[in-house]
Design a protein around this motif. Sequence first.
Motif, mmCIF file in Angstrom:
data_model
loop_
_atom_site.group_PDB
_atom_site.id
_atom_site.type_symbol
_atom_site.label_atom_id
_atom_site.label_comp_id
_atom_site.label_asym_id
_atom_site.label_seq_id
_atom_site.Cartn_x
_atom_site.Cartn_y
_atom_site.Cartn_z
ATOM 1 N N ALA A 16 -0.755 -2.331 -4.721
ATOM 2 C CA ALA A 16 -2.160 -2.534 -4.327
ATOM 3 C C ALA A 16 -3.088 -1.544 -5.029
ATOM 4 O O ALA A 16 -4.134 -1.936 -5.569
ATOM 5 C CB ALA A 16 -2.305 -2.452 -2.807
ATOM 6 N N ALA A 17 -2.711 -0.276 -5.050
ATOM 7 C CA ALA A 17 -3.588 0.716 -5.683
ATOM 8 C C ALA A 17 -3.748 0.417 -7.177
ATOM 9 O O ALA A 17 -4.844 0.560 -7.736
ATOM 10 C CB ALA A 17 -3.032 2.128 -5.477
ATOM 11 N N ALA A 18 -2.685 -0.030 -7.828
ATOM 12 C CA ALA A 18 -2.775 -0.340 -9.265
ATOM 13 C C ALA A 18 -3.774 -1.471 -9.506
ATOM 14 O O ALA A 18 -4.542 -1.440 -10.480
ATOM 15 C CB ALA A 18 -1.384 -0.714 -9.806
ATOM 16 N N VAL B 16 -4.891 -8.176 0.580
ATOM 17 C CA VAL B 16 -3.579 -7.535 0.636
ATOM 18 C C VAL B 16 -2.840 -8.045 1.881
ATOM 19 O O VAL B 16 -3.406 -8.064 2.967
ATOM 20 C CB VAL B 16 -3.726 -5.996 0.715
ATOM 21 C CG1 VAL B 16 -2.356 -5.317 0.762
ATOM 22 C CG2 VAL B 16 -4.545 -5.461 -0.467
ATOM 23 N N ALA C 134 3.160 1.298 -4.082
ATOM 24 C CA ALA C 134 3.378 -0.055 -4.601
ATOM 25 C C ALA C 134 2.162 -0.562 -5.367
ATOM 26 O O ALA C 134 1.364 0.229 -5.867
ATOM 27 C CB ALA C 134 3.754 -0.979 -3.461
ATOM 28 N N PHE D 226 -6.409 -2.264 -7.653
ATOM 29 C CA PHE D 226 -7.788 -1.783 -7.470
ATOM 30 C C PHE D 226 -8.197 -0.816 -8.586
ATOM 31 O O PHE D 226 -9.350 -0.797 -9.011
ATOM 32 C CB PHE D 226 -7.978 -1.181 -6.073
ATOM 33 C CG PHE D 226 -7.882 -2.224 -4.988
ATOM 34 C CD1 PHE D 226 -8.856 -3.221 -4.881
ATOM 35 C CD2 PHE D 226 -6.825 -2.245 -4.097
ATOM 36 C CE1 PHE D 226 -8.776 -4.216 -3.905
ATOM 37 C CE2 PHE D 226 -6.735 -3.233 -3.112
ATOM 38 C CZ PHE D 226 -7.707 -4.218 -3.022
ATOM 39 N N GLY E 240 0.799 -1.223 0.000
ATOM 40 C CA GLY E 240 0.000 0.000 0.000
ATOM 41 C C GLY E 240 0.827 1.267 0.000
ATOM 42 O O GLY E 240 0.279 2.368 -0.041
#
Lengths: 183, 183
Positions: free
Chosen positions: A90-92, A111, A88, A94, A85
Amino acid sequence: MSGSLVIVGLGPGPIDLLTPAAARALQAATDLVGYGPYLDRIPEAIFSQRRHASGNRVEIDRARHALTLAAEGRQVAVVSGGDPGVFAMAAAVFEAIEAGDPAWRDLDIHVEPGITAMLAAAAEVGAPTPESRVVMTILAEADPALADMRTLVIIGAAATRLVSRKGRRPWVYTPRAEHEAVP
Amino acid sequence: MSGSLVIVGLGPGPIDLLTPAAARALQAATDLVGYGPYLDRIPEAIFSQRRHASGNRVEIDRARHALTLAAEGRQVAVVSGGDPGVFAMAAAVFEAIEAGDPAWRDLDIHVEPGITAMLAAAAEVGAPTPESRVVMTILAEADPALADMRTLVIIGAAATRLVSRKGRRPWVYTPRAEHEAVP
């Protein structure tokens, strides 16, 4: 749909900073997806999963590829250095879900947190992060000739102190704030 | 002087988020020092070290006690929930060293990082922390009737989004920043 996707934080590098939860998530995967140098950190002798390495700066393509594999029924682990998070993957993932195939929302996705580089580097030198306010940010204006994604700059506070030691590297720490008694 | 002191991050709670490095540091200790509820997280069946529990809000006294034990030649582990450098015991230990017995500076002291609660909680909900700037702070003005040291509030950014799912909890994420191409 029986596929799954987990975004795993590998921590800052040393294998003994990989959490048991993250190691178990890697072991349960059929496919490991990630930036090549991060995949290279995962010992092949222990983790024999199929590997899908990609270059840096292709986060959304990598996320879509991982989601496609999961939608085909694979158990996919997307790896991130540090914590997933913090600057890195994780956002990509989602982002790709929100803009992508609606069926991806039915996938089992989670995650696994990791030790982020800031905390590991801070621990190396002592306790430099101020108690009242810790800020992590991207050095957007950094000169690539001087700093890249492996560069970490820790800035304490006006109160940050050095504890000197004879013949040894000093410790660096920031005294606790006045409001330590806040419950 | 053969004593040592390590400040160990226990992570946010689940034992599988304790790093192998931290577990090894606990195992190598003769004495475990910490706030009672944190010590209670460490299974006595595995870690049979002598325990020195203390109450909350006595960080400096606890740090001095731990340093005194180490100066007597004990191998001391001071435990912190989460990471020792984030609102936790590492700064208190270095404060005690700077103000205390000069011999304490010769002790072998190090910090073992841990998964901080913010990262674990963020992972639970998706990827809420903005990429461009992550701020951890103490809610100094929080009403103790509503919030205590076990309370964690995650605030995203104006761009933070919910990804809804039928019959399941939505994911929360903050899209990556425009400057993703920074090396």
